[in-house]
Motif scaffolding. Structure first.
Motif, PDB file in Angstrom:
ATOM      1  N   ASP A   1       0.859  -1.190   0.000  1.00 44.64           N
ATOM      2  CA  ASP A   1       0.000   0.000   0.000  1.00 44.64           C
ATOM      3  C   ASP A   1       0.893   1.237   0.000  1.00 44.64           C
ATOM      4  O   ASP A   1       1.045   1.929   1.007  1.00 44.64           O
TER       5      ASP A   1
ATOM      6  N   THR B   1      -8.115   1.195   2.570  1.00 45.60           N
ATOM      7  CA  THR B   1      -8.895   0.865   3.761  1.00 45.60           C
ATOM      8  C   THR B   1      -8.890  -0.655   3.921  1.00 45.60           C
ATOM      9  O   THR B   1      -8.467  -1.385   3.012  1.00 45.60           O
ATOM     10  N   PRO B   2      -9.360  -1.174   5.047  1.00 44.23           N
ATOM     11  CA  PRO B   2      -9.442  -2.629   5.175  1.00 44.23           C
ATOM     12  C   PRO B   2     -10.265  -3.283   4.067  1.00 44.23           C
ATOM     13  O   PRO B   2      -9.908  -4.364   3.586  1.00 44.23           O
ATOM     14  N   ASP B   3     -11.343  -2.637   3.636  1.00 45.05           N
ATOM     15  CA  ASP B   3     -12.134  -3.217   2.540  1.00 45.05           C
ATOM     16  C   ASP B   3     -11.344  -3.223   1.229  1.00 45.05           C
ATOM     17  O   ASP B   3     -11.430  -4.173   0.445  1.00 45.05           O
ATOM     18  N   ASP B   4     -10.596  -2.152   0.983  1.00 46.35           N
ATOM     19  CA  ASP B   4      -9.732  -2.126  -0.205  1.00 46.35           C
ATOM     20  C   ASP B   4      -8.717  -3.260  -0.138  1.00 46.35           C
ATOM     21  O   ASP B   4      -8.447  -3.949  -1.136  1.00 46.35           O
ATOM     22  N   THR B   5      -8.143  -3.448   1.042  1.00 50.89           N
ATOM     23  CA  THR B   5      -7.137  -4.499   1.226  1.00 50.89           C
ATOM     24  C   THR B   5      -7.738  -5.867   0.944  1.00 50.89           C
ATOM     25  O   THR B   5      -7.135  -6.692   0.245  1.00 50.89           O
ATOM     26  N   ALA B   6      -8.926  -6.110   1.478  1.00 54.61           N
ATOM     27  CA  ALA B   6      -9.588  -7.390   1.246  1.00 54.61           C
ATOM     28  C   ALA B   6      -9.853  -7.612  -0.240  1.00 54.61           C
ATOM     29  O   ALA B   6      -9.676  -8.727  -0.766  1.00 54.61           O
ATOM     30  N   ARG B   7     -10.273  -6.562  -0.925  1.00 51.50           N
ATOM     31  CA  ARG B   7     -10.569  -6.671  -2.357  1.00 51.50           C
ATOM     32  C   ARG B   7      -9.312  -7.039  -3.152  1.00 51.50           C
ATOM     33  O   ARG B   7      -9.337  -7.954  -3.986  1.00 51.50           O
TER      34      ARG B   7
ATOM     35  N   SER C   1      -4.701  -2.289  11.017  1.00 50.93           N
ATOM     36  CA  SER C   1      -6.018  -2.807  10.632  1.00 50.93           C
ATOM     37  C   SER C   1      -5.966  -3.447   9.250  1.00 50.93           C
ATOM     38  O   SER C   1      -6.536  -4.522   9.029  1.00 50.93           O
ATOM     39  N   ASN C   2      -5.268  -2.787   8.315  1.00 49.85           N
ATOM     40  CA  ASN C   2      -5.147  -3.351   6.971  1.00 49.85           C
ATOM     41  C   ASN C   2      -4.352  -4.645   6.980  1.00 49.85           C
ATOM     42  O   ASN C   2      -4.674  -5.605   6.260  1.00 49.85           O
TER      43      ASN C   2
ATOM     44  N   ARG D   1      -6.580  -7.350   8.408  1.00 51.43           N
ATOM     45  CA  ARG D   1      -7.630  -7.717   7.453  1.00 51.43           C
ATOM     46  C   ARG D   1      -7.054  -8.566   6.328  1.00 51.43           C
ATOM     47  O   ARG D   1      -7.683  -9.554   5.890  1.00 51.43           O
TER      48      ARG D   1
ATOM     49  N   GLU E   1      -8.002 -12.451   5.267  1.00 47.70           N
ATOM     50  CA  GLU E   1      -8.396 -12.807   3.903  1.00 47.70           C
ATOM     51  C   GLU E   1      -7.434 -13.801   3.268  1.00 47.70           C
ATOM     52  O   GLU E   1      -7.606 -14.162   2.105  1.00 47.70           O
TER      53      GLU E   1
END
Length: 534
Positions: free
Chosen positions: A169, A175-181, A207-208, A211, A215
Motif C-alpha cells: 500500500d 482501507t481494510p475493505d480495499d485491502t480485502a478486495r 487494521s489493513n 484484514r 483474507e
C-alpha cells in the motif's frame, strides 16, 4: 504466518541506513525474542552516490560480521528500477549476489516493483531461484490497478519461481475493505503465499495488515515503532502482540520494548516519522508520502505551504515522487526568462523600501509608518505582509510557486499591484489570481548568480527576497532599505540560505547599497528607523 520486520531497510531513509553495530545486534536479539521470522536488514542498492551506511548495500561481508540468531532468516531488497537498465538484469544480480544461497548469509531477496517493471524483474527472479534464494515481489501502488491488470500480474508471477507476492500500500490510501478486495483479486490468479506491506497515512496500517491476514495473506510486514518513510508502517511491537493470539504461542517482548525506549523512541523524536493530518491527506488523495516528508523537513514550508502543495498535487497527480515537482521553481521557471514590465519606469532614482515578513515590522510599525509618510519611498511588501497600514504599501511581490499557490486567494483580494513572473506562470495559477493587476517581470533561476535586465532577471533562487532585490536593482533604485529581515534562530537553515543570497548580491560590481532599518541577524549594513534621517 510469517512475520517480516524491515525496520533497517525502510527506516534507513531517515538516517541514510547508518545504524550502529550495537543497535543492530540488539535489534536482532529482540526480533528473535519477539518471534519475528524474517528480518530484512537493508537494500542492495546498485548506485553508490553520496554517503550511505552499511544497510544500504547489505553486502555478504557485512552480514557475516553480524551475530544473527539461529532460526532468524535474513532478507534484502532490490528496487525493480535497478533492473530496468541497459546493463541487463542478470548481470546486475550476478554482481550483487556472487554466491549461491547455500553459501550466502542471505535467505531471501525481495524486489520492489511498479506494474511496468515486473516483466523486467522476472529473469532475475528465475536466476536467484536457481541459485537457491527465496524470492518475494512487492507490487507497489497496487491499489490503483484494475482487476484485469492484477490478473495479468498474477499470471506473470505464476509463470515464474516467485515465492511470495506482496500487496504494498505505497500511498497509504487503502482501507481494510480495499485491502480485502486486492488480496482477493490476487488469490483469484495466484496460488502461492500472499504478503502485505502497509503504510500508516490514515492510521490503518495495523487494521489493513490484520484484514489481509484474515483474507488469506500469510506474510506480514512491520517495522519497530513503524519506522519508515513518511507516516511509517504497521508497528512490529503491535503486530507481535496480535501474532501471539493468532499463533497461540507466547513471545518475549521485553528486549524489544527496552530497545524501543533506549534507541527507537529517541530516533523517532529526532526524525519524526508517524502519521499526522498531512500524511492523512496524502493517503486520502493518493499522493506520495515523500512529498510530505520533504516539506516537513524543510523549514521554508509552513502549514499553509504544505496544504497548498497537497492541493496542487491532488489536482496534478503526485503518485510518483519527484524533487522537480516539489521544487516548483524548476518547473515554473525552467524556460528562458521573459516579461513585459520594466521596473525602471517607476523606480529609477527612487528610494525603495522592501518589507519582509519578520516580526521587526510589527515591532517598529509606528516608526516605519512615520518614515514612509515623511520620505515617500516606494514600499514593496513581500508576499502578503500586512503589518503596516496597507495604504502605505505601493506594490506587492511574490514569485515562489508554493507561496503563490498558498496566497493566491489573498493576493486576489489585496488592492496593490503584484510583481510576479506572470507570463511564466501556468494558466491555472494565473486564473487563481483573478483580475489582479500583475506586473510581469520575468525570472530565471541559476544558483549563485544574479543578472539584471529591463524586464527580467536571473536570481540564485526562487525566494522572494532574491527576486525583490533583482527587481529593485533592475529598476535602478537610488538605494534599498530593508525592514522586517530579522533572521531566524541560531541553527535554522534559512539563515544560511538568506545569507548566501545576500553574499551573491553583495559580490556584484555595482550592487546597490542595502540598509536594514530594523534589527537583523543577517550580514547587512544597519541604520535605525528612529533616527531623524537615514
Amino acid at each position: 504466518m510469517t512475520l517480516l520486520d524491515c525496520t533497517l531497510r525502510d527506516g534507513g531513509y531517515y538516517n541514510d541506513w547508518d545504524f550502529s553495530p550495537d543497535l543492530i545486534a540488539r535489534f536482532l536479539a529482540a526480533m528473535k525474542a519477539a518471534q519475528v521470522d524474517v528480518v530484512e536488514l537493508g537494500f542492495r542498492f546498485l548506485k553508490n552516490e553520496g554517503f550511505k551506511g552499511a544497510c544500504a548495500f547489505t553486502t555478504d561481508e557485512f552480514l557475516r560480521s553480524l551475530s544473527i540468531p539461529e532460526g532468524l532468516s535474513v532478507a534484502v531488497m532490490m528496487n525493480g528500477a535497478d533492473l530496468c537498465t541497459r546493463r541487463g538484469n542478470i548481470s546486475v544480480v550476478e554482481r550483487l549476489f556472487p554466491e549461491p544461497a547455500s553459501r550466502a548469509p542471505v535467505d531471501m531477496v525481495r524486489f520492489a516493483c511498479h506494474f511496468h517493471e515486473l516483466e523486467r524483474v522476472m529473469p532475475a527472479a528465475c536466476w536467484l531461484n536457481e541459485r537457491g534464494y527465496r524470492v518475494g515481489v512487492n507490487l507497489m501502488q497496487i491499489a490503483d490497478r484494475t482487476k484485469p491488470e492484477i490478473s495479468q500480474l498474477t499470471q506473470m508471477a505464476s509463470d515464474s519461481p516467485v515465492d511470495v507476492l506482496y500487496v504494498a500500500d505505497s500511498m497509504g490510501s487503502m482501507t481494510p475493505d480495499d485491502t480485502a478486495r486486492v488480496v482477493g483479486w490476487l488469490r483469484d490468479g495466484w496460488d502461492g503465499p500472499i504478503g502485505v506491506h502497509t503504510h500508516d497515512n490514515m492510521g490503518l496500517a495495523l487494521s489493513n495488515t490484520l484484514r489481509a491476514q484474515a483474507e488469506g495473506a500469510t506474510w506480514l510486514d512491520a517495522t519497530v515503532t513503524g519506522m519508515g518513510r513518511g507516516p511509517g508502517n504497521a508497528r512490529t511491537e503491535e503486530l507481535a502482540i496480535e501474532a501471539e493470539t493468532l499463533r497461540k504461542r507466547p513471545a518475549n517482548l521485553v528486549p524489544l520494548m527496552t530497545l524501543i525506549r533506549q534507541e527507537f523512541a529517541p530516533l523517532k523524536a529526532r526524525y519524526g516519522w508517524g502519521t499526522n493530518p498531512y500524511y492523512y491527506l496524502a493517503g486520502k488523495h493518493g499522493i506520495h508520502p515523500t512529498y510530505i516528508q520533504e516539506m516537513m523537513g524543510d523549514a521554508r514550508y509552513d502549514e499553509e505551504d504544505i496544504l497548498a502543495v497537497i492541493d496542487q498535487l491532488r489536482a496534478e497527480g503526485g503518485k510518483k515522487f519527484s524533487f522537480d515537482t516539489l521544487d516548483g521553481a524548476r518547473k515554473f521557471y525552467g524556460d528562458a526568462p521573459h516579461g513585459t514590465w520594466a521596473p525602471a519606469e517607476m523606480m529609477s532614482g527612487r528610494e525603495v523600501m522592501i518589507l519582509g515578513t519578520g516580526p521587526g515590522v510589527a515591532a517598529h510599525r509606528p516608526a516605519l509608518e512615520a518614515y514612509i509618510r515623511r520620505a515617500q519611498p516606494i514600499v514593496m511588501a513581500l508576499n502578503t505582509q500586512e503589518e503596516i497600514d496597507p495604504a502605505l504599501i505601493d506594490l506587492r511581490i511574490a514569485c515562489h510557486p508554493v507561496r503563490l499557490l498558498a496566497d493566491a486567494d489573498t493576493h486576489a483580494q489585496l488592492p496593490q499591484p503584484l510583481i510576479t513572473p506572470a507570463s511564466m506562470l501556468p494558466e491555472s495559477l494565473r486564473a487563481e489570481l483573478g483580475d489582479k493587476t500583475l506586473l510581469d517581470f520575468g525570472l530565471g533561476i541559476e544558483p549563485g548568480r544574479f543578472a539584471f535586465h529591463e524586464t527580467h532577471c536571473i536570481a540564485p533562487a526562487s525566494l522572494v527576497l532574491a527576486y525583490a532585490l533583482a527587481v529593485a536593482t533592475s529598476g535602478q533604485a537610488g538605494r534599498i532599505l530593508m525592514a522586517g529581515f530579522d533572521g531566524y534562530p541560531a541553527g535554522d537553515p534559512r539563515n544560511e540560505e538568506t545569507g548566501s543570497i545576500l553574499d551573491a548580491y553583495h559580490s556584484l560590481d555595482g550592487a546597490n547599497d542595502l540598509i536594514a532599518v530594523t534589527p537583523t541577524r543577517h550580514r547587512l549594513r544597519t541604520r535605525s528607523v528612529y533616527a531623524s534621517s537615514l
